[in-house]
Design a protein around this motif. Structure first.
Motif, mmCIF file in Angstrom:
data_model
loop_
_atom_site.group_PDB
_atom_site.id
_atom_site.type_symbol
_atom_site.label_atom_id
_atom_site.label_comp_id
_atom_site.label_asym_id
_atom_site.label_seq_id
_atom_site.Cartn_x
_atom_site.Cartn_y
_atom_site.Cartn_z
ATOM 1 N N VAL A 307 4.374 61.944 5.800
ATOM 2 C CA VAL A 307 5.535 62.349 5.398
ATOM 3 C C VAL A 307 6.271 61.242 4.570
ATOM 4 N N LEU A 308 6.541 61.357 3.291
ATOM 5 C CA LEU A 308 7.083 60.091 2.596
ATOM 6 C C LEU A 308 8.549 60.351 2.591
ATOM 7 N N TYR A 309 9.398 59.321 2.975
ATOM 8 C CA TYR A 309 10.920 59.163 2.647
ATOM 9 C C TYR A 309 11.202 58.551 1.425
ATOM 10 N N GLY A 310 12.318 58.990 0.971
ATOM 11 C CA GLY A 310 12.994 58.296 -0.361
ATOM 12 C C GLY A 310 14.321 58.559 -0.400
ATOM 13 N N LEU A 311 14.821 57.924 -1.603
ATOM 14 C CA LEU A 311 16.401 58.073 -1.690
ATOM 15 C C LEU A 311 16.652 59.224 -2.552
#
Length: 333
Positions: A307-311
């Motif tokens: 799972v990638l988190y980004g703005l």
């Protein structure tokens, strides 16, 4: 500068791979370029590794432009050091002769490279044995963490390549890599220009690059370009110090921990990657992410098993308006 003019078939065949062997070469180069002390986050690693560089004498004495057979491009996306050393040992005599003739057209081959012509197999075996010993002592203890960081880097770049294409990928690769179609320019103190016609472009992220961009162009079907990977902080004994609280407007607004996470997420990352980079416990990072998700300034996207988190746009605006002018510490990422 190195300028590579690429045709459309070459650009369309852009791929990404890791290279333990190139990490060895760049780690030795990093120590050579910084004889007194290396910068954060490499200092602790360098104290352990510096006494070992003489054990790989050839890599320690290579000129800035060298034949590719000494550090051949990886043939798979994620080779082990053993597989790459087997590849090195099996280098055909015709390849060595052709590359040395290209680099030394007058026949004045460097003394350190002459054994590869006189007794090829013995010279290849000796180099592979030296690299293996150096790897086991200097890099192997750090490799699991390095490999996890590199896997995350490859995942991020491969996702960008699939979603947005090679133009977008190359334009955001590194601050010293410029993409102005059809020319890829590597900014470094070396003047070279060549064309890549009907080949493949292989991008190799390196933890030990520290801004040293490598370009391998001896292969008939491939051009390899290396660049600094995110995640070099896995080598640090301590996390990078945060900016002073009284000067950090973003931290005043959202708290120091969440401010650090927001800044780090200018490049998407996993919880584990953030924890390693910031020197925080994964549970602490998860708590910060939960709050930022609830506020709508961060998003999460599944990519395979990760799972990638980004703005979100609001998070990007916060960092730009409040974070960039008060965060003076340089992150190696």
């Amino acid at each position: 500068m190195i300028r590579i003019e690429m045709d459309e078939p070459t650009l369309s065949r852009t791929r990404i791979a890791v290279s333990p062997l190139a990490e060895v070469l760049c780690s030795i180069s990093l120590l050579r370029r910084n004889p007194e002390a290396v910068p954060w986050p490499y200092a602790a690693w360098a104290r352990r590794a510096r006494p070992l560089i003489d054990s790989v004498g050839l890599y320690s004495d290579l000129p800035s432009v060298s034949p590719d057979f000494l550090c051949p491009p990886p043939v798979t996306a994620a080779p082990t050091i053993g597989e790459q050393l087997d590849q090195l040992r099996a280098t055909p005599a015709t390849v060595i002769e052709a590359e040395l003739a290209k680099h030394y057209p007058d026949g004045d081959v460097l003394p350190g490279l002459r054994p590869f012509l006189d007794d090829r197999q013995a010279a290849l075996d000796r180099l592979a044995d030296e690299v293996r010993a150096y790897w086991d002592a200097a890099i192997a203890p750090y490799w699991p963490a390095m490999r996890a960081a590199l896997d995350e880097e490859v995942l991020l770049r491969a996702r960008a390549l699939a979603a947005d294409g090679p133009d977008a990928l190359l334009s955001r690769l590194h601050d010293r890599v410029r993409w102005e179609r059809p020319v890829l320019t590597l900014i470094k103190p070396l003047e070279q220009s060549f064309q890549a016609v009907n080949q493949r472009l292989l991008l190799v992220p390196l933890i030990f690059s520290r801004g040293a961009l490598l370009c391998s162009c001896d292969q008939p079907d491939m051009v390899m370009v290396t660049y600094q990977s995110r995640g070099a902080a896995v080598l640090a004994e301590t996390p990078v110090p945060p900016p002073p609280a009284e000067d950090d407007r973003l931290a005043i607004l959202v708290g120091r921990g969440r401010a650090a996470v927001l800044r780090a997420l200018t490049v998407p990352a996993t919880t584990t990657g953030l924890a390693t980079t910031l020197g925080l416990a994964p549970s602490t990072v998860s708590e910060h992410l939960a709050g930022l998700l609830a506020a709508g300034v961060v998003h999460r996207r599944r990519a395979g098993r990760r799972v990638l988190y980004g703005l979100e746009p609001a998070g990007t605006a916060l960092v730009r308006l409040l974070g960039e002018d008060s965060a003076r510490t340089e992150f190696v990422s």
